[in-house]
Motif scaffolding. Structure first.
Motif, mmCIF file in Angstrom:
data_model
loop_
_atom_site.group_PDB
_atom_site.id
_atom_site.type_symbol
_atom_site.label_atom_id
_atom_site.label_comp_id
_atom_site.label_asym_id
_atom_site.label_seq_id
_atom_site.Cartn_x
_atom_site.Cartn_y
_atom_site.Cartn_z
ATOM 1 N N ASP A 242 6.311 4.367 -0.106
ATOM 2 C CA ASP A 242 7.261 4.777 -1.140
ATOM 3 C C ASP A 242 6.573 4.750 -2.510
ATOM 4 O O ASP A 242 5.546 4.094 -2.699
ATOM 5 C CB ASP A 242 8.444 3.807 -1.122
ATOM 6 C CG ASP A 242 9.420 4.028 -2.249
ATOM 7 O OD1 ASP A 242 10.256 4.930 -2.149
ATOM 8 O OD2 ASP A 242 9.327 3.286 -3.252
ATOM 9 N N CYS B 23 12.474 0.153 -2.091
ATOM 10 C CA CYS B 23 12.031 1.543 -1.879
ATOM 11 C C CYS B 23 13.183 2.524 -2.089
ATOM 12 O O CYS B 23 13.490 3.354 -1.216
ATOM 13 C CB CYS B 23 11.436 1.687 -0.485
ATOM 14 S SG CYS B 23 10.029 0.605 -0.175
ATOM 15 N N TYR C 80 10.699 1.510 4.469
ATOM 16 C CA TYR C 80 11.460 1.667 3.231
ATOM 17 C C TYR C 80 12.655 0.708 3.200
ATOM 18 O O TYR C 80 13.071 0.258 2.128
ATOM 19 C CB TYR C 80 11.990 3.090 3.091
ATOM 20 C CG TYR C 80 10.948 4.179 3.028
ATOM 21 C CD1 TYR C 80 9.627 3.890 2.696
ATOM 22 C CD2 TYR C 80 11.282 5.502 3.305
ATOM 23 C CE1 TYR C 80 8.677 4.891 2.645
ATOM 24 C CE2 TYR C 80 10.339 6.509 3.243
ATOM 25 C CZ TYR C 80 9.034 6.200 2.925
ATOM 26 O OH TYR C 80 8.087 7.199 2.875
#
Length: 422
Positions: free
Chosen positions: A73, A112, A144
């Motif tokens: 990310d 993220c 994430y």
């Protein structure tokens, strides 16, 4: 107190609005230049606040491989790039420290966010489907959803096999992560810690959340002057993004290898107001207590503080709250010491900003210059301290106080000083 083991900063890496790298960051601050602008990372036309402090960040140009770019990310990318800059600047080489004696402490408020929102848009067909098809999910989506993967990425980049942690305490996370790294060294659990924070919150979901509580500035016609901490006409903070990461070392080991020392982290403390998710008591009592405890830890008195790096978000209640806290904790010294907020130039990057401000403090000590509070033209009468308006100031700096305040009632203080003999 910290005891015999002392912690120093030997490497700094910064990714910030207005310039990538520590040198560009410091040049922006000392020039008093703002990096706030109309949002370009997404279509913000439907939002109340359409301004932000964005990083002009090209991951490939910053040395990330196509595989790293695909896997990480945006916030994790910031963190790894900063860690690599800090390590390179520290002069540490492979084999200098046993891997199991190297720790990692990374802070983040919203993890993220960018990657999660982008994936949700794809999986839900632009929000049209409640039942999403997992077949469309990116293979790294799980990473994430687990913010600790950002700390793992930094650990892999640093070859760290010691304690690794992700600190998520909202807008104080950047200070708390550095404080946690110091504690690992103070207590002997590590000799080197890669510590700092990263956040890339500039996405529709974040903008919508802060729009809903009217916390961000609606000054869309003049983005460069939207962030106005301590100014009578301030109307909210400006979202930002970025990261700062440090190499923290046990002082004697750093001295033995001839490392350049930017500063020592002398004291750290945090408190909670146990009061309200977003509200602050006007007397600043909890922040003042954190300040007093951090100074006690560092064996410092109010007279020793030469510069205060304020949280200075630009909201009415925050600026008055911490002004009251400075007076409560520092007494008469609060009226004598320069105070400034770099959020006026680089915005408020949530969890990352505390570490970005620690970088500013270390560089202020290094160069003996106080960064200004940009856009401060009409001081709020209730904010009656020396906020260093508009222009950087040369000033003797031995010890700096940096503070943070976060949703949930978090209050953190850190004392950073010039390295000096015991």
């Amino acid at each position: 107190m910290a005891g015999e083991r002392r912690v120093v900063i030997t490497g700094i890496g910064v990714t910030a609005p207005g310039g990538i790298g520590t040198k560009a960051f410091w040049e922006l601050l000392t020039a008093g230049r703002t990096a706030t602008r109309t949002i370009t990372l997404f279509d913000a036309s439907g939002f109340r606040s359409r301004v932000a402090a964005e990083c002009d960040f090209d991951p490939a140009a910053e040395g990330l491989s196509p595989q790293e770019i695909r896997r990480m990310d945006r916030a994790a990318q910031f963190g790894v790039v900063c860690a690599r800059e800090a390590l390179a600047g520290s002069g540490l080489e492979e084999g200098d420290v046993a891997p199991e004696r190297i720790g990692v402490s990374i802070g983040s408020a919203v993890g993220c966010t960018t990657g999660l929102e982008e994936e949700y848009v794809v999986l839900s067909d632009g929000g049209r489907r409640w039942l999403v098809d997992p077949a469309y999910a990116a293979r790294h989506l799980y990473g994430y959803m687990v913010p600790s993967t950002m700390a793992c990425e930094v650990a892999w980049a640093a070859g760290a096999e010691g304690p690794v942690s992700l600190i998520s305490t909202g807008c104080t996370a950047g200070l708390d992560a550095v404080g946690n790294g110091c504690q690992l060294i103070w207590t002997g659990r590590a000799d080197v810690v890669i510590a700092g924070a990263t956040d890339a919150p500039l996405s529709p979901i974040t903008a919508a959340c802060f729009d809903a509580i009217k916390a961000t500035s609606p000054n869309n016609d003049d983005p460069a002057h939207a962030s106005r901490p301590f100014d009578a006409h301030r109307d909210g903070f400006v979202l930002g993004e970025g990261a700062a990461v440090f190499v923290l070392e046990e002082r004697e080991a750093a001295r033995r290898r001839g490392a350049h020392v930017y500063a020592e982290i002398a004291g750290f403390a945090n408190r909670s107001n146990a009061y309200h998710m977003t509200g602050l008591k006007p007397d600043g009592r909890e922040m003042a207590e954190a300040i007093r405890q951090a100074m006690w830890w560092g064996r410092l008195d109010p007279a020793d503080i030469d510069y205060v790096n304020a949280h200075g978000s630009g909201t009415r209640q925050n600026d008055r709250h911490e002004t009251a806290a400075f007076k409560r904790a520092l007494g008469r010294r609060a009226y004598e010491v320069p105070v400034s907020s770099i959020k006026s130039m680089v915005g408020h990057s949530l969890g990352a900003i505390g570490s970005i401000e620690v970088a500013a403090c270390a560089l202020a000590i290094e160069h003996q210059v106080v960064p200004p509070t940009a856009n401060l033209h009409n001081r709020d009468p209730e904010c009656d301290l020396d906020y260093v308006p508009l222009t950087a100031r040369e000033h003797p700096i031995d010890s700096v106080l940096s503070v943070g305040s976060g949703f949930g009632g978090f209050q953190t203080a850190m004392v950073i000083r010039r390295d000096r003999a015991a």
